[in-house]
Design a protein around this motif. Structure first.
Motif, PDB file in Angstrom:
ATOM      1  N   GLN A 154     -19.850 -16.089  22.815  1.00 58.11           N
ATOM      2  CA  GLN A 154     -18.784 -17.024  22.907  1.00 58.11           C
ATOM      3  C   GLN A 154     -17.814 -16.590  23.835  1.00 58.11           C
ATOM      4  O   GLN A 154     -16.626 -16.161  23.663  1.00 58.11           O
ATOM      5  N   GLY A 155     -18.310 -16.613  25.225  1.00 60.77           N
ATOM      6  CA  GLY A 155     -17.394 -16.377  26.315  1.00 60.77           C
ATOM      7  C   GLY A 155     -17.089 -15.059  26.613  1.00 60.77           C
ATOM      8  O   GLY A 155     -16.267 -14.852  27.645  1.00 60.77           O
ATOM      9  N   ALA A 156     -17.727 -14.115  26.080  1.00 65.04           N
ATOM     10  CA  ALA A 156     -17.260 -12.611  26.218  1.00 65.04           C
ATOM     11  C   ALA A 156     -17.655 -12.184  27.678  1.00 65.04           C
ATOM     12  O   ALA A 156     -16.562 -11.418  28.276  1.00 65.04           O
ATOM     13  N   ILE A 157     -18.720 -12.535  28.276  1.00 65.40           N
ATOM     14  CA  ILE A 157     -18.831 -12.253  29.701  1.00 65.40           C
ATOM     15  C   ILE A 157     -17.764 -12.775  30.540  1.00 65.40           C
ATOM     16  O   ILE A 157     -17.132 -12.104  31.393  1.00 65.40           O
ATOM     17  N   GLN A 158     -17.333 -14.093  30.388  1.00 68.14           N
ATOM     18  CA  GLN A 158     -16.370 -14.761  31.054  1.00 68.14           C
ATOM     19  C   GLN A 158     -15.065 -13.801  30.995  1.00 68.14           C
ATOM     20  O   GLN A 158     -14.220 -13.701  31.853  1.00 68.14           O
ATOM     21  N   ILE A 159     -14.639 -13.523  29.632  1.00 67.06           N
ATOM     22  CA  ILE A 159     -13.577 -12.640  29.307  1.00 67.06           C
ATOM     23  C   ILE A 159     -13.396 -11.633  30.218  1.00 67.06           C
ATOM     24  O   ILE A 159     -12.448 -10.888  30.853  1.00 67.06           O
ATOM     25  N   ILE A 160     -14.615 -10.671  29.914  1.00 68.87           N
ATOM     26  CA  ILE A 160     -14.606  -9.244  30.688  1.00 68.87           C
ATOM     27  C   ILE A 160     -14.829  -9.344  32.118  1.00 68.87           C
ATOM     28  O   ILE A 160     -13.727  -8.596  32.511  1.00 68.87           O
ATOM     29  N   LEU A 161     -15.121 -10.358  32.742  1.00 68.22           N
ATOM     30  CA  LEU A 161     -15.186 -10.642  34.061  1.00 68.22           C
ATOM     31  C   LEU A 161     -13.611 -10.777  34.622  1.00 68.22           C
ATOM     32  O   LEU A 161     -13.027 -10.354  35.460  1.00 68.22           O
ATOM     33  N   ALA A 162     -12.839 -11.841  33.759  1.00 69.93           N
ATOM     34  CA  ALA A 162     -11.491 -12.124  34.018  1.00 69.93           C
ATOM     35  C   ALA A 162     -10.876 -10.894  33.958  1.00 69.93           C
ATOM     36  O   ALA A 162      -9.743 -10.817  34.716  1.00 69.93           O
ATOM     37  N   ALA A 163     -10.743 -10.298  32.930  1.00 65.61           N
ATOM     38  CA  ALA A 163     -10.004  -9.030  32.538  1.00 65.61           C
ATOM     39  C   ALA A 163     -10.304  -7.710  33.529  1.00 65.61           C
ATOM     40  O   ALA A 163      -9.530  -6.928  33.632  1.00 65.61           O
TER      41      ALA A 163
ATOM     42  N   VAL B 115      10.451 -13.091  24.021  1.00 64.98           N
ATOM     43  CA  VAL B 115      10.496 -14.496  23.169  1.00 64.98           C
ATOM     44  C   VAL B 115      10.118 -15.650  24.402  1.00 64.98           C
ATOM     45  O   VAL B 115      10.743 -15.808  25.236  1.00 64.98           O
ATOM     46  N   PRO B 116       8.770 -16.290  24.351  1.00 70.06           N
ATOM     47  CA  PRO B 116       7.726 -15.749  23.258  1.00 70.06           C
ATOM     48  C   PRO B 116       7.051 -14.687  23.644  1.00 70.06           C
ATOM     49  O   PRO B 116       7.113 -14.106  25.019  1.00 70.06           O
ATOM     50  N   PRO B 117       6.185 -14.037  22.793  1.00 70.03           N
ATOM     51  CA  PRO B 117       5.774 -12.755  23.103  1.00 70.03           C
ATOM     52  C   PRO B 117       4.722 -12.774  24.321  1.00 70.03           C
ATOM     53  O   PRO B 117       4.238 -13.630  24.348  1.00 70.03           O
ATOM     54  N   LYS B 118       4.721 -11.825  25.332  1.00 72.63           N
ATOM     55  CA  LYS B 118       3.701 -11.932  26.387  1.00 72.63           C
ATOM     56  C   LYS B 118       2.666 -10.936  25.985  1.00 72.63           C
ATOM     57  O   LYS B 118       2.666 -10.003  25.705  1.00 72.63           O
ATOM     58  N   VAL B 119       1.360 -11.400  26.038  1.00 71.69           N
ATOM     59  CA  VAL B 119       0.146 -10.697  25.917  1.00 71.69           C
ATOM     60  C   VAL B 119      -0.869 -10.742  26.853  1.00 71.69           C
ATOM     61  O   VAL B 119      -1.156 -11.740  27.428  1.00 71.69           O
ATOM     62  N   GLU B 120      -1.192  -9.630  27.466  1.00 69.48           N
ATOM     63  CA  GLU B 120      -2.183  -9.173  28.603  1.00 69.48           C
ATOM     64  C   GLU B 120      -3.234  -8.399  27.938  1.00 69.48           C
ATOM     65  O   GLU B 120      -2.993  -7.603  27.035  1.00 69.48           O
ATOM     66  N   TYR B 121      -4.369  -8.814  28.630  1.00 68.10           N
ATOM     67  CA  TYR B 121      -5.654  -7.962  28.523  1.00 68.10           C
ATOM     68  C   TYR B 121      -6.161  -7.418  29.722  1.00 68.10           C
ATOM     69  O   TYR B 121      -5.974  -8.137  30.734  1.00 68.10           O
ATOM     70  N   GLN B 122      -6.562  -6.344  29.653  1.00 73.78           N
ATOM     71  CA  GLN B 122      -7.020  -5.600  30.657  1.00 73.78           C
ATOM     72  C   GLN B 122      -8.616  -4.878  30.664  1.00 73.78           C
ATOM     73  O   GLN B 122      -8.458  -4.346  29.410  1.00 73.78           O
ATOM     74  N   ALA B 123      -9.566  -4.918  31.209  1.00 75.04           N
ATOM     75  CA  ALA B 123     -10.656  -4.312  31.118  1.00 75.04           C
ATOM     76  C   ALA B 123     -10.581  -2.890  31.031  1.00 75.04           C
ATOM     77  O   ALA B 123      -9.782  -2.250  31.641  1.00 75.04           O
ATOM     78  N   THR B 124     -11.260  -1.838  30.147  1.00 72.75           N
ATOM     79  CA  THR B 124     -11.134  -0.614  29.998  1.00 72.75           C
ATOM     80  C   THR B 124     -12.212  -0.179  31.015  1.00 72.75           C
ATOM     81  O   THR B 124     -13.005  -0.901  31.855  1.00 72.75           O
TER      82      THR B 124
END
Length: 134
Positions: free
Chosen positions: A32-41, A84-93
């Motif tokens: 479900q797109g996990a590879i793309q998500i990890i690479l993007a983050a 407002v609205p909440p800002k959510v960010e993701y980053q690779a560990t």
């Protein structure tokens, strides 16, 4: 359950596999797109909305579920800013950054062999069509 071969020829879930079977971890990473998500983050913090625009073929709901699973598995860090609205960010560990090179190798392999896979599918489909009685 069947035995899944590893590159060395052994079982992915054999002795010394650890508390979580490798096949379970690989299923999560490859789904479900996990590879793309990890690479993007892996390129630095990325907002949910930016990821939603960047990753093709994934619904908002599936993106949300996949992000949660990757966060739960320790591959992503999620930061919510009180705006407002909440800002959510993701980053690779660091664990995901270690995985990044393997994912780049895997996606590179897929790109290089895309035409070969397409040709093999066509040959297979043609054989199946010829073998099917009318």
């Amino acid at each position: 359950m069947g035995v899944t071969a590893s590159p060395g020829g052994g079982s992915l879930d054999g002795p010394g596999a650890g508390p979580i079977p490798p096949r379970e971890i690989l299923d999560k990473i490859c789904g479900q797109g996990a590879i793309q998500i990890i690479l993007a983050a892996s390129d630095g913090p990325i907002r949910f909305t930016e990821m939603e625009r960047t990753i093709e073929g994934i619904s908002r709901r599936m993106l949300t579920l996949t992000l949660r699973n990757l966060e739960r598995d320790g591959l992503l860090e999620r930061r919510v800013y009180p705006t407002v609205p909440p800002k959510v960010e993701y980053q690779a560990t660091p664990m995901a950054l270690e995985l990044r090179e393997a994912l780049i190798t895997l996606t590179g392999w897929a790109r290089r062999h895309s035409a070969g896979v397409a040709a093999a599918r066509e040959r297979y489909d043609a054989r199946q069509a010829a073998a099917t009685p009318t």
